[in-house]
Design a protein around this motif. Structure first.
Motif, short mmCIF file in Angstrom:
data_model
loop_
_atom_site.label_atom_id
_atom_site.label_comp_id
_atom_site.label_asym_id
_atom_site.label_seq_id
_atom_site.Cartn_x
_atom_site.Cartn_y
_atom_site.Cartn_z
N ARG A 81 11.37 3.21 -3.59
CA ARG A 81 11.22 4.64 -3.40
C ARG A 81 9.86 4.98 -2.81
NH1 ARG A 81 14.64 7.87 -6.70
NH2 ARG A 81 13.38 9.57 -5.89
N GLU A 82 9.64 6.27 -2.54
CA GLU A 82 8.40 6.73 -1.90
C GLU A 82 7.17 6.25 -2.65
OE1 GLU A 82 10.85 8.50 -3.04
OE2 GLU A 82 11.42 10.17 -1.75
N SER A 84 6.75 3.50 -4.64
CA SER A 84 6.73 2.14 -5.18
C SER A 84 5.35 1.49 -5.09
CB SER A 84 7.79 1.28 -4.48
OG SER A 84 7.44 1.07 -3.15
N GLU A 406 15.44 1.08 -10.69
CA GLU A 406 15.23 1.57 -9.32
C GLU A 406 13.94 2.38 -9.25
OE1 GLU A 406 18.96 3.55 -8.69
OE2 GLU A 406 20.02 1.65 -8.74
N VAL A 407 13.73 3.22 -10.27
CA VAL A 407 12.44 3.89 -10.46
C VAL A 407 11.82 3.20 -11.66
CG1 VAL A 407 11.31 6.05 -11.11
CG2 VAL A 407 13.29 6.08 -9.57
#
Lengths: 632, 632
Positions: A81-82, A84, A406-407
């Motif tokens: 994600r943005e 990471s 994922e997050v």
């Protein structure tokens, strides 16, 4: 009014180190946790969690993003994600505290390796991101609401502060300073007049100012805090309160919106208030946090009632089954409470730190330190699936602890918190030492009257006795203070004498002397404020700092937790474990679950079941669980 | 076993028209609502809501998307979400039923205008979308999970079916048939082996088969139903259950995932089961819906407990403050319940239809028909903001009814349901007429013994008397049946004689005769199943089909609904309005909202307040509200 600390704070190895306030934190060089509940967790963190996070960040490509960015190929290959990048920085921060704690040479080398990679990615003007600004990527700062660039800088800077505080002025520090200087240019008085969608850089900038003395970092933190709440971010589906951009910080009365954003912001606000001697701002943060504790906090200390926007609910909207209670919000709550303790000298903030550490932060990792809860619900109606050991999980799906998400902000947040935990145990003033967290540890520091060394022995929270032995004492008068948790007030004793109030104090102990604080460890039966609709008619059980829960694993005959109610509002000790008497309920499986009031219901058999500490739940396979148990 | 209908169903102007099942629906040409609660809503729908939706769909550009697509410029200018085409189709469906009901020439012209626009956008092979497939757009069917292309076809087809059923074989029908034929090619046995992320096309395809007799539409619906649950869609953060792609339809036991998706799918499953004489499939749908009613449905008939994924929660997870209860899920529930009534002949499904119509669908529109609720919570702790009259609202923000939404499926769903409402009132068999919904209306149809005409007079739900006068009767034996709602069973009378069971039956009435069904309209006090944790210790109040609520507007002195509890578990009638005795609670504003069980609380003054029907709440400005009131 904000007091100016007269202690010299330079060189204290602590995550938060105010230049003002009432109490000076003792650092990792002054406090060593020597075992017990937290010592065990520091050991697992050092031997499993930090490596686990490093392995996973390689596996999912978040570290490779930096390598690819250095080579110029990242636009085509970037994963995550943005935000990471921030998880890599948070891993480095965990490593930095661990190096400060143990001097681990393997981690020291890894920090250098990663920092050099960051340096290769950094643009000549200090800009640093694997996500923005290259051909094939969106332009830098083109999406402040969701881009998380400043949030990432914040975590980079916190890692650099950990290095500076532990005596390392190295590549990582240079990278962070260049990023900070770039930010001052890009977002200063003549720069972009907005803020990051995720607060975090504020607290980092104040700490960088504290660690370097460079005033412009403090000035930029102040700009960011003052801009927030003025609507510079877009109005989104969740409303601007999601970013705390709905109301100026000074005017808000309670934390709201995304819980982690709100807590990180508040930590920065307290820090800024202290450094700028801004009593109004400090009072705003204190008031917001107090109201949040009174109206928007779960029994576990967890915060966040909404899954959709990971946000606080309305006052008293605290559903146990949908409690989000993100692990990172637990960390954020510890950060805020600790800073307020330092700022005000009020040891009772230690209750908040303790509750969140034992019941949120410690709940997240599995016993082996290689799987984590992202959310921490207080009621589970359906057994969660076992997560796959080699699979990335969605953050809030109904699974057991998962190796990675994922997050995946939570695992590294747990790691950096555990590695720096000794920094939250004790404080000093010129005239005394204050013990906030009751853990076996050694403490040494210098007071105005001379050096003091203490050895704390305790099996807490398994046992309520805490013995402090003085190894070395200052010459003149000095005072030892121990926090008495709120649940022990009125029945705690110091060397057998009842302690009045929230702090046990003893003066002028000499070397070789010891004192024993004794806290009542009986199981407490806890009822909710009647405005908390979601747990009306239920009771919870607590022992010491631990919230207990009923887990189906401890019920006979395949019963689930929703098949029983309390037969009596009390708990019994059997072999040191809390047990409750339950009544099986006979469910009338009618077609419509609403009926005329007063239609009778059958009463079932009674049974007895053991309760377990909430932090330990779901370590014995899939189960149902509840903290709040209905009264029969 | 599925019964084959012997009635000729061709030409019945009804939204659902099974070729098999126990009951034949009476169409808009056979039933006319003549006034009362639903007559008023049909009037507002015709004079305000349909035009309002048309105006807003122009204003936000969703209709212009078609014009731009016809001109080839849409890739650069398109507005709205992936599925915005569907809202235009749903508007046309509402117009089509309205033309069927009243013959409105203005709407007839508008249908032609819009249909011609659709036709210009349609590709030569039948593909139709303003969102996909052009240069600068993603390729067609490149994102089945979220693209909604088949969902859009479904709504197009339902609009076309409304036209066909009301005798219009026009442009809209041609467009829909071409789209359906294209789908048969693209998704048939040799086509793409997957389904749409949002079920809807299934129910539409069966209806198109029914309206045209073209078997391949039925075959494609069957393929779609059988494919779902086999994991052809991606695993997403919410899990495949979001799309009902987790478990094959025949194996599932309860509705789960996104509520509207689940309900639309189930409507299609019932239709498919009937047309294919598939008892197993019908039983699966019946069982799933029964379990959903027993465990996952709010007192209002609303469904959906999660905001994050607009989804059902676990069994008995029914928080009143976070009830999503999307208006469209209310419509979906009506669709499923009505189809099951037709399939099984069980009039008690009319209870489900009635509950959802009065307490979910009718709650959505404001009295003027120009503002809507998207979600329908049962508890509001903080007064919602007034929505701006000229602004598009997020769907689930804490606002009062709003004129339009970023995702605006609900207003047109209300419009098409109200326009076709006469189609849900009554059914026939060879030997009788069954009245499912109690509304003033005229009914005329042909039974095997000849024509029957009925005039129903009632002030229901203001009053419990329903008088059915026979205007014309068949020659031979026939039977009139009236649904007795479950709450009236045991105390309903027919011409003063107690009615046993769930249906009042009377045989062989002759022209000029009348019968009077009398239902008890006292306020009922309703308690929840004890497994519904979120409303434990609370009671609700109902009168007839209406769920009542307490609104702060009816409390004195600026009190909010959370400042009071019930002083007694009963309600009193004062001037025809239900009133309850309440006790003001004195809140102890302590710093931590959990305390040792047994610590006392102060009791406040008592007061009396009127309750209002839930559907009518928030029509008098911002307020707090609760359906479930705590017992003091």
């Amino acid at each position: 009014m904000i007091t100016i600390l007269s202690n010299d704070t330079h060189g204290v190895v602590a995550p938060a180190l105010p230049g003002a306030g009432v109490l000076r934190p003792l650092g990792l060089d002054e406090v060593t946790i020597t075992g017990g509940f937290w010592g065990e967790r520091q050991h697992v963190n050092a031997t499993a969690t930090i490596d686990h996070c490093d392995e996973w960040e390689q596996r999912v490509g978040w570290i490779d993003n930096f390598a690819a960015a250095a080579e110029g190929s990242v636009a085509a290959t970037r994963t995550g994600r943005e935000f990471s990048d921030s998880d890599v920085y948070k891993l480095v921060e965990a490593m930095a505290w661990e190096v400060a704690r143990t001097g681990d040479p393997h981690l020291e080398a890894r920090i250098q390796e990663l920092a050099q990679m960051f340096e290769r990615v950094q643009e000549p003007d200090g800009y640093l991101s694997t996500k923005y600004g290259r051909p094939g990527q969106a332009p830098r700062y083109s999406d402040l609401a969701w881009g998380h660039e400043l949030y990432c800088y914040g975590h980079l800077i916190q890692a650099a502060v950990a290095r500076l505080r532990s005596g390392h002025d190295d590549t990582l520090v240079r990278v962070a300073l260049r990023a900070a200087d770039h930010m001052c240019e890009a977002f200063g008085p003549d720069g972009i007049q907005s803020v990051c969608g995720h607060a975090e850089v504020e607290v980092a900038l104040v700490e960088l100012y504290r660690a370097t003395g460079v005033e412009r970092y403090l000035a930029l933190a102040k700009l960011f805090v003052e801009r927030r709440g003025t609507g510079t971010l877009p109005d989104i589906e969740f409303g601007r309160e999601y970013f705390q951009d709905d109301i100026p910080v000074r005017e808000a009365t309670v934390l709201r919106g995304h819980a982690v954003r709100a807590l990180y912001l508040t930590a920065g606000v307290v820090d800024l208030a202290l450094e700028t001697k801004d009593d109004e701002l400090l009072d705003a943060a204190r008031g917001q946090f107090a109201t949040t504790l009174a109206r928007r906090t779960y029994l576990t200390g967890g915060m966040g009632s909404h899954h959709q926007d990971e946000a606080y609910g309305d006052d008293f909207e605290l559903p146990p089954d949908r409690s989000y209670c993100e692990t990172c919000a637990g960390v954020g709550s510890v950060m805020v409470a600790w800073r307020l303790a330092l700022a005000t000298g009020d040891l009772s903030y230690g209750d908040v730190v303790e509750r969140a550490l034992y019941n949120v932060v410690a709940t997240s990792p599995a016993a082996d330190g290689r799987a984590f809860f992202y959310t921490n619900p207080l009621h589970k109606r359906v057994p969660g699936q076992e997560a796959e050991a080699d699979e990335v999980s969605p953050r809030a799906l109904s699974r057991l602890r998962a190796p990675w998400f994922e997050v995946s902000c939570c695992p590294t947040n747990v790691a950096r918190t555990f590695a720096s935990l000794a920094g939250y145990v004790a404080t000093a003033t010129d005239a005394g030492v204050q013990i906030h967290q009751l853990a076996p540890c050694s403490i040494q520091t210098r007071l105005s009257g001379g050096d003091v060394r203490l050895a704390v022995a305790t099996r807490y929270p398994d046992d309520g006795d805490v013995v402090v032995r003085v190894v070395e004492a200052p010459e003149g008068p000095w005072e030892l203070s121990l926090r008495v948790p709120s649940w022990a007030q009125g029945s705690a004793t110091l060397d057998g004498v009842p302690v009045p109030g929230a702090v046990a104090r003893v003066s002028d102990l000499r070397a070789g002397e010891e004192v024993r604080l004794s806290l009542p460890m009986r199981v407490r039966v806890t009822a909710p404020d009647q405005r908390i609709d979601a747990v009306r008619g239920c009771l919870a059980f607590e022992r010491g700092p631990l919230v207990l829960c009923l887990e189906s694993t401890d019920l006979p005959d395949g019963l689930e937790v929703d098949d029983v109610v309390l037969a009596e509002p009390t708990a019994h000790d059997v072999d040191g474990r809390a047990h409750v008497a339950l009544r099986r309920v006979e469910h009338d499986d009618r077609a419509w679950p609403y009926a005329e009031h007063g239609t009778g219901r059958a009463e079932g058999d009674t049974l007895t079941a053991a309760l377990v500490p909430y932090y330990s739940w779901a370590n014995r396979g899939p189960s149902t669980m509840r903290v709040w148990i209905p009264q029969g």
